[in-house]
Design an enzyme around this catalytic site. Sequence first.
Site, mmCIF file in Angstrom:
data_model
loop_
_atom_site.group_PDB
_atom_site.id
_atom_site.type_symbol
_atom_site.label_atom_id
_atom_site.label_comp_id
_atom_site.label_asym_id
_atom_site.label_seq_id
_atom_site.Cartn_x
_atom_site.Cartn_y
_atom_site.Cartn_z
ATOM 1 N N CYS A 1 12.850 7.766 -3.428
ATOM 2 C CA CYS A 1 13.861 7.063 -4.225
ATOM 3 C C CYS A 1 15.064 6.765 -3.332
ATOM 4 O O CYS A 1 15.116 7.173 -2.181
ATOM 5 C CB CYS A 1 14.317 7.949 -5.379
ATOM 6 S SG CYS A 1 12.986 8.535 -6.407
ATOM 7 N N ARG B 1 12.873 1.535 -1.299
ATOM 8 C CA ARG B 1 12.506 2.960 -1.336
ATOM 9 C C ARG B 1 11.850 3.348 -2.664
ATOM 10 O O ARG B 1 11.275 4.422 -2.801
ATOM 11 C CB ARG B 1 13.753 3.824 -1.125
ATOM 12 C CG ARG B 1 14.510 3.578 0.162
ATOM 13 C CD ARG B 1 15.770 4.413 0.242
ATOM 14 N NE ARG B 1 15.468 5.828 0.195
ATOM 15 C CZ ARG B 1 15.106 6.545 1.265
ATOM 16 N NH1 ARG B 1 15.017 5.945 2.438
ATOM 17 N NH2 ARG B 1 14.819 7.811 1.168
ATOM 18 N N TRP C 1 11.236 5.859 -7.496
ATOM 19 C CA TRP C 1 9.779 5.814 -7.342
ATOM 20 C C TRP C 1 9.300 7.065 -8.026
ATOM 21 O O TRP C 1 9.523 8.178 -7.543
ATOM 22 C CB TRP C 1 9.377 5.805 -5.866
ATOM 23 C CG TRP C 1 7.901 5.731 -5.638
ATOM 24 C CD1 TRP C 1 7.083 4.669 -5.886
ATOM 25 C CD2 TRP C 1 7.061 6.760 -5.140
ATOM 26 N NE1 TRP C 1 5.792 4.975 -5.552
ATOM 27 C CE2 TRP C 1 5.738 6.258 -5.087
ATOM 28 C CE3 TRP C 1 7.284 8.065 -4.710
ATOM 29 C CZ2 TRP C 1 4.664 6.997 -4.640
ATOM 30 C CZ3 TRP C 1 6.210 8.812 -4.252
ATOM 31 C CH2 TRP C 1 4.907 8.274 -4.230
ATOM 32 N N ASN D 1 16.816 12.276 -4.828
ATOM 33 C CA ASN D 1 15.632 11.792 -4.123
ATOM 34 C C ASN D 1 14.918 13.022 -3.592
ATOM 35 O O ASN D 1 15.489 13.819 -2.854
ATOM 36 C CB ASN D 1 16.024 10.865 -2.963
ATOM 37 C CG ASN D 1 14.803 10.532 -2.094
ATOM 38 O OD1 ASN D 1 13.685 10.445 -2.603
ATOM 39 N ND2 ASN D 1 15.019 10.393 -0.796
ATOM 40 N N GLY D 2 13.648 13.180 -3.984
ATOM 41 C CA GLY D 2 12.874 14.335 -3.506
ATOM 42 C C GLY D 2 12.071 14.921 -4.649
ATOM 43 O O GLY D 2 11.866 14.281 -5.670
ATOM 44 N N GLU E 1 -6.468 -0.799 9.837
ATOM 45 C CA GLU E 1 -5.157 -1.383 9.529
ATOM 46 C C GLU E 1 -5.309 -2.712 8.800
ATOM 47 O O GLU E 1 -4.563 -3.009 7.864
ATOM 48 C CB GLU E 1 -4.340 -1.542 10.807
ATOM 49 C CG GLU E 1 -2.967 -2.150 10.603
ATOM 50 C CD GLU E 1 -2.080 -1.361 9.632
ATOM 51 O OE1 GLU E 1 -2.428 -0.220 9.273
ATOM 52 O OE2 GLU E 1 -1.055 -1.914 9.184
ATOM 53 N N LYS F 1 -3.622 -3.393 5.080
ATOM 54 C CA LYS F 1 -2.709 -4.526 4.836
ATOM 55 C C LYS F 1 -3.164 -5.336 3.630
ATOM 56 O O LYS F 1 -2.375 -5.712 2.774
ATOM 57 C CB LYS F 1 -2.647 -5.420 6.080
ATOM 58 C CG LYS F 1 -1.817 -4.856 7.206
ATOM 59 C CD LYS F 1 -0.323 -4.899 6.993
ATOM 60 C CE LYS F 1 0.395 -3.704 6.467
ATOM 61 N NZ LYS F 1 0.150 -2.368 6.881
ATOM 62 N N GLU G 1 -3.025 -3.002 0.141
ATOM 63 C CA GLU G 1 -1.741 -2.490 -0.371
ATOM 64 C C GLU G 1 -0.841 -3.600 -0.904
ATOM 65 O O GLU G 1 0.025 -3.339 -1.736
ATOM 66 C CB GLU G 1 -1.005 -1.669 0.675
ATOM 67 C CG GLU G 1 -0.418 -2.430 1.836
ATOM 68 C CD GLU G 1 0.437 -1.520 2.730
ATOM 69 O OE1 GLU G 1 1.066 -0.576 2.216
ATOM 70 O OE2 GLU G 1 0.444 -1.748 3.933
ATOM 71 N N HIS H 1 -25.385 3.387 6.489
ATOM 72 C CA HIS H 1 -25.607 4.741 5.947
ATOM 73 C C HIS H 1 -25.065 4.865 4.534
ATOM 74 O O HIS H 1 -24.543 5.913 4.155
ATOM 75 C CB HIS H 1 -24.966 5.787 6.874
ATOM 76 C CG HIS H 1 -25.578 5.795 8.236
ATOM 77 N ND1 HIS H 1 -26.799 6.364 8.500
ATOM 78 C CD2 HIS H 1 -25.165 5.226 9.394
ATOM 79 C CE1 HIS H 1 -27.103 6.189 9.781
ATOM 80 N NE2 HIS H 1 -26.125 5.510 10.348
ATOM 81 N N LYS I 1 8.577 2.506 0.552
ATOM 82 C CA LYS I 1 8.573 2.275 1.999
ATOM 83 C C LYS I 1 8.345 3.549 2.784
ATOM 84 O O LYS I 1 7.715 3.525 3.825
ATOM 85 C CB LYS I 1 9.909 1.661 2.429
ATOM 86 C CG LYS I 1 9.986 1.335 3.924
ATOM 87 C CD LYS I 1 8.912 0.385 4.364
ATOM 88 C CE LYS I 1 8.961 0.080 5.845
ATOM 89 N NZ LYS I 1 7.763 -0.668 6.291
HETATM 90 C C1 AGP Z 1 1.916 0.868 5.713
HETATM 91 O O1 AGP Z 1 1.922 -0.523 5.456
HETATM 92 C C2 AGP Z 1 2.286 1.657 4.488
HETATM 93 N N1 AGP Z 1 3.545 1.261 3.991
HETATM 94 C C3 AGP Z 1 2.180 3.157 4.686
HETATM 95 O O2 AGP Z 1 0.820 3.445 4.929
HETATM 96 C C4 AGP Z 1 2.998 3.759 5.834
HETATM 97 O O3 AGP Z 1 2.469 3.360 7.081
HETATM 98 C C5 AGP Z 1 2.918 5.287 5.723
HETATM 99 O O4 AGP Z 1 3.483 5.678 4.481
HETATM 100 C C6 AGP Z 1 3.639 6.018 6.868
HETATM 101 O O5 AGP Z 1 4.999 5.725 6.814
HETATM 102 P P1 AGP Z 1 5.903 6.134 8.084
HETATM 103 O O6 AGP Z 1 5.392 5.355 9.258
HETATM 104 O O7 AGP Z 1 7.302 5.757 7.703
HETATM 105 O O8 AGP Z 1 5.741 7.623 8.299
#
Ligand code: AGP
Length: 611
Positions: A2, A27, A75, A101-102, A484, A488, A491, A507, A606
């Site tokens: 958050c 966030r 969040w 936040n936490g 990756e 992309k 998500e 498999h 994020k």
């Molecule tokens: C990547 O597009 C995502 N937002 C997520 O997987 C991100 O890479 C992951 O949460 C790690 O975040 P960080 O690099 O800030 O530790």
Amino acid sequence: MCGIVGYIGESQAAPILLEGLAKLEYRGYDSAGIAVYDGSQINMMKSVGRLKVLNELTHDGETLPGTLGIGHTRWATHGSPNDVNAHPHYNSDNTIAVVHNGIIENYMKLRKRLTAHGYTFISETDTEVVAHLLDYYYKGNPIETIIKVMHRVEGSYALGIIFKDHPDEVYAVRKDSPLIVGHTKDGNILASDVPAVLKYTRNVYFIENEEIVRLSKTDMKFYNVDEEELEKEATTIEWDVSAAEKGGYEHYMLKEMYEQPKAVRDTISPADPRIVNNKIEISELNMTDEEICSIHKLYIVACGSAYHAGVTGKYVIEGLARIPVEVDLASEFRYRDPIYEKNSMAIIISQSGETADSLAALRDAKAHGIKVLGIVNVVGSSIAREADSVMYTWAGPEIAVATTKAYSAQLIALYLLAMKFAYTRQQIDDNELQTLIKDLRKLPEQMELLLNNKEKIQHFANRYIASRDVFFIGRGIDYAISLEGSLKLKEISYIHSEAYAAGELKHGTISLIEEGTLVAAVLTQEQLYKKTISNMVEVKSRGAFVLAVTNTGNTEVEKAADYVIYIPQTNKYFANSLAIIPLQLFGYYVSLGKGCDIDKPRNLAKSVTVE
Ligand code: AGP
């Protein structure tokens, strides 16, 4: 994760809080709220939905007059996103308000204890427990109260707190969740992250764990848990406000994709250059050549895209430097009771530097006497500060939840490390090093070429916005690229996608291939071309539509692919940096075609600062 903000000064607080929350919406954005003291009481407005709902409800803050306030963008962790669970939270008589936040891990036990003492709860959140616990201990001294609460709560928190009978101060405290404070032109501000304060100041104070902050209009004081006053130094933030704005692009993600060449250049050659007289110099490592030669094993630990960069790092470091590398998901790492070898080093990769699982893995390694190197993008973040050494990725602020430029910069940091280790350990000679350096320096312009090819990708992507399943396959580094590429897509477009080691498809997963299923095959490793092509034929013969991403000149692939995207030739170890560009663009344009919220995908944030 958050975002929290707090303000006290001469100006009206609500507009400042709302503007700060807008800079922190990346966030978390399922609900938002602000609380402002109007001279006689603490008024509050909060609502489920994006911040703009709150702006409308408060007429951009006009309905909440006052110069002291706190705000929050959420969040959800405990309790679904709704008006009641949104922050801030009051104590029973609305004389205390708190944003958080936490995660308070022992909140149920505390909730039971407080209920037994007659407290009633209206929300499902862990944060409301903090509001009532503050009330329970409050005898008129905010710092003393906060310290008592700190002794009772377990978990992570960055708290912003206002007390009705202390209308000239706003308080904050943190443990494991980020918190910064800074001066504005007529007061003081606190926030979870730099973008919320950059409009007012680039001199920010990073609050350390278990430090308490008292802000008044003209003063800021810091205390430890013994109520002793602390002296703190400000950190000057180098990047400017425009760097954290969209700059004319439709989405932050598109802007940040196009900033990748610059992020790569800046990570290769930051202010403290990493290529000096054609040799790799990584001063941040603080390691002698002897220490580098004594490394017996590396542990790379990260989450999400940072983990995918780590998988590539394993192939590149083992390939060039011949050092054994283990790569782990941070959320798994410390629970597998890792066997730490002597003369080993851990590398924690993180864009935000605040990811709870990655921070916990760092602490576990350090607790076992393992030297930790952080590869981090956010200057001064928790992982950067707690690592023994930190190699920054100079990608600048990354706002889109889906990482692109920070990921590309992480790859560069790993290439530089591999080259440094390989040359120091005499696994490559100077000629080989010079060839690698030449190929590395060419990457930004090659990335620009691929980025300028976006129309072709957009046209192809539009055919797949209705897909149900998309598979990405590759071998070796191509598997890492597939991981990756798949993330992309899924998500930001919400289409189910999986990455498979190409040889693994038969498999089990190949049973999922139906007529028209899209399979994206990545072929950048020449020695594996034939193997992957045979996997492409396998899926094609079962009805798949095969997209191939491969090196220019590998026309052999055309017999097995329905659509081919060629990337410029580069060193096989650097291929990820180029192959990922069309895959990023593919994910972006599928999401755009579906009308998804590209920069703030549902359910995501994020940086995940909770486990
Ligand atoms: C990547 O597009 C995502 N937002 C997520 O997987 C991100 O890479 C992951 O949460 C790690 O975040 P960080 O690099 O800030 O530790």
